[in-house]
Design a protein around this motif. Structure first.
Motif, PDB file in Angstrom:
ATOM      1  N   LEU A  24     -57.263 -71.889  41.300  1.00 38.87           N
ATOM      2  CA  LEU A  24     -57.569 -70.921  40.232  1.00 38.87           C
ATOM      3  C   LEU A  24     -56.900 -69.574  40.486  1.00 38.87           C
ATOM      4  O   LEU A  24     -56.452 -68.897  39.562  1.00 38.87           O
ATOM      5  CB  LEU A  24     -59.085 -70.730  40.111  1.00 38.87           C
ATOM      6  N   ARG A  25     -56.827 -69.181  41.757  1.00 37.66           N
ATOM      7  CA  ARG A  25     -56.245 -67.865  42.071  1.00 37.66           C
ATOM      8  C   ARG A  25     -54.721 -67.882  41.912  1.00 37.66           C
ATOM      9  O   ARG A  25     -54.124 -66.856  41.600  1.00 37.66           O
ATOM     10  CB  ARG A  25     -56.582 -67.481  43.522  1.00 37.66           C
ATOM     11  N   ASP A  26     -54.108 -69.037  42.124  1.00 39.29           N
ATOM     12  CA  ASP A  26     -52.640 -69.131  42.143  1.00 39.29           C
ATOM     13  C   ASP A  26     -52.070 -68.800  40.764  1.00 39.29           C
ATOM     14  O   ASP A  26     -52.361 -69.483  39.773  1.00 39.29           O
ATOM     15  CB  ASP A  26     -52.259 -70.562  42.556  1.00 39.29           C
ATOM     16  N   VAL A  27     -51.229 -67.773  40.716  1.00 46.81           N
ATOM     17  CA  VAL A  27     -50.649 -67.312  39.449  1.00 46.81           C
ATOM     18  C   VAL A  27     -49.785 -68.390  38.802  1.00 46.81           C
ATOM     19  O   VAL A  27     -49.569 -68.369  37.579  1.00 46.81           O
ATOM     20  CB  VAL A  27     -49.851 -66.003  39.681  1.00 46.81           C
ATOM     21  N   ASP A  32     -53.735 -76.400  32.235  1.00 46.94           N
ATOM     22  CA  ASP A  32     -54.350 -77.708  32.437  1.00 46.94           C
ATOM     23  C   ASP A  32     -55.045 -77.777  33.808  1.00 46.94           C
ATOM     24  O   ASP A  32     -56.239 -78.129  33.914  1.00 46.94           O
ATOM     25  CB  ASP A  32     -53.188 -78.722  32.338  1.00 46.94           C
ATOM     26  N   ASP A  33     -54.303 -77.412  34.859  1.00 44.89           N
ATOM     27  CA  ASP A  33     -54.872 -77.472  36.218  1.00 44.89           C
ATOM     28  C   ASP A  33     -55.961 -76.418  36.404  1.00 44.89           C
ATOM     29  O   ASP A  33     -56.934 -76.637  37.137  1.00 44.89           O
ATOM     30  CB  ASP A  33     -53.767 -77.265  37.274  1.00 44.89           C
ATOM     31  N   PHE A  34     -55.810 -75.273  35.731  1.00 50.00           N
ATOM     32  CA  PHE A  34     -56.838 -74.223  35.807  1.00 50.00           C
ATOM     33  C   PHE A  34     -58.156 -74.759  35.243  1.00 50.00           C
ATOM     34  O   PHE A  34     -59.215 -74.633  35.847  1.00 50.00           O
ATOM     35  CB  PHE A  34     -56.367 -72.987  35.028  1.00 50.00           C
ATOM     36  N   LEU A 202     -58.536 -63.677  40.125  1.00 45.88           N
ATOM     37  CA  LEU A 202     -57.656 -64.696  39.545  1.00 45.88           C
ATOM     38  C   LEU A 202     -57.021 -64.204  38.247  1.00 45.88           C
ATOM     39  O   LEU A 202     -56.441 -64.988  37.491  1.00 45.88           O
ATOM     40  CB  LEU A 202     -58.424 -66.016  39.309  1.00 45.88           C
ATOM     41  N   GLY A 203     -57.135 -62.899  37.997  1.00 40.82           N
ATOM     42  CA  GLY A 203     -56.612 -62.358  36.736  1.00 40.82           C
ATOM     43  C   GLY A 203     -57.667 -62.452  35.657  1.00 40.82           C
ATOM     44  O   GLY A 203     -58.868 -62.396  35.935  1.00 40.82           O
ATOM     45  N   ASP A 204     -57.235 -62.600  34.422  1.00 42.75           N
ATOM     46  CA  ASP A 204     -58.157 -62.660  33.281  1.00 42.75           C
ATOM     47  C   ASP A 204     -58.584 -64.115  33.064  1.00 42.75           C
ATOM     48  O   ASP A 204     -57.795 -64.956  32.638  1.00 42.75           O
ATOM     49  CB  ASP A 204     -57.462 -62.116  32.021  1.00 42.75           C
ATOM     50  N   ALA A 205     -59.837 -64.391  33.400  1.00 39.56           N
ATOM     51  CA  ALA A 205     -60.315 -65.779  33.370  1.00 39.56           C
ATOM     52  C   ALA A 205     -60.197 -66.389  31.971  1.00 39.56           C
ATOM     53  O   ALA A 205     -59.792 -67.548  31.828  1.00 39.56           O
ATOM     54  CB  ALA A 205     -61.764 -65.831  33.850  1.00 39.56           C
TER      55      ALA A 205
END
Ligand SMILES: O=P(O)(O)OC[C@H]1O[C@H](OP(=O)(O)OP(=O)(O)O)[C@H](O)[C@@H]1O
Ligand SMILES: O=c1cc[nH]c(=O)[nH]1
Ligand SMILES: [Mg+2]
Length: 213
Positions: A24-27, A32-34, A202-205
């Motif tokens: 989730l954190r990986d930019v 899909d994977d998120f 993780l940025g903007d969820a």
């Protein structure tokens, strides 16, 4: 690994959470994977959030004999804070398919970082139900504080907040303003940056879950 309990907070620890939080954190993670990673963590959070539900007994007849059966003895209302909360609420509904669902729509103003309400629809029965407020991100705590205060004004008395990543600032705010509301989370991050985003976070969820920018 299991979980750590503090006064107003349970931090869930599980190897699957560590692996999926990294996704989730990986930019570079795809939408899909998120979604898949958030759904897997949501199931673990839901399992923990529902662990202490009261049960009522009744008699059930198996093909062999009568025995004691159990049902959950508590009305439950799940309240996702739109939009990102929708990424967590389905997992709860898989365990409690008859739960009612309320919706609270709010977004953070980009410059003030204050929540702006745009929608609310809360089912009847909020006074007696266990109300599970869900939102993956607790940053300043403004949105969760608003949501919880609104639900209390509607009569809610038994509330829990389920989140993926919390900032210390948000935990402090909810812990002091709503000491009766227990928070269940998968991570406590370092701090907020100048834009009130969680660091490392993780940025903007909502954007990452729905593929918007
Ligand atoms: O603790 P706070 O400082 O209030 O920030 C957290 C809020 O910000 C995000 O929502 P956002 O405003 O991005 O709306 P969205 O879910 O529609 O993207 C998040 O899902 C929380 O609701
Ligand atoms: O880091 C943050 C802060 C608020 N909302 C998010 O989606 N992410
Ligand atoms: Mg957002």
């Amino acid at each position: 690994m299991d979980s750590q309990s503090f006064e107003h907070l349970t931090l869930i620890e599980h190897p699957v959470i560590n692996r999926d939080l990294t996704i989730l954190r990986d930019v570079n993670t795809s939408t899909d994977d998120f979604r898949s990673a958030l759904k897997r963590i949501a199931i673990i959070l839901a399992y923990h959030a529902l662990k202490e539900l009261p049960l009522k007994e009744f008699e059930v007849e198996t093909p062999i004999e009568k025995t004691t059966g159990y049902d959950i003895d508590q009305d439950i209302i799940v309240v996702p804070i739109l939009r990102a909360g929708l990424g967590l609420s389905d997992a709860l509904l898989q365990f409690i398919p008859d739960a009612k669902v309320g919706h609270l729509g709010m977004y953070r103003d980009e410059s003030t970082h204050e929540p702006v309400d745009y929608y609310s629809n809360i089912p009847d029965g909020v006074e007696d139900a266990l109300v599970l407020v869900v939102d993956p991100m607790l940053a300043t705590g403004g949105s969760a504080d608003d949501a919880i205060s609104f639900l209390k004004k509607e009569g809610a008395q038994h509330l829990r907040f389920i989140s993926l990543i919390c900032a210390p600032e948000g935990l402090e705010r909810i812990g002091s303003k709503h000491p009766d509301v227990h928070t269940i989370t998968a991570a406590i991050d370092e701090k907020l940056n100048d834009d009130a985003f969680i660091v490392p976070g993780l940025g903007d969820a909502g954007d990452r879950y729905f593929g918007t920018t």
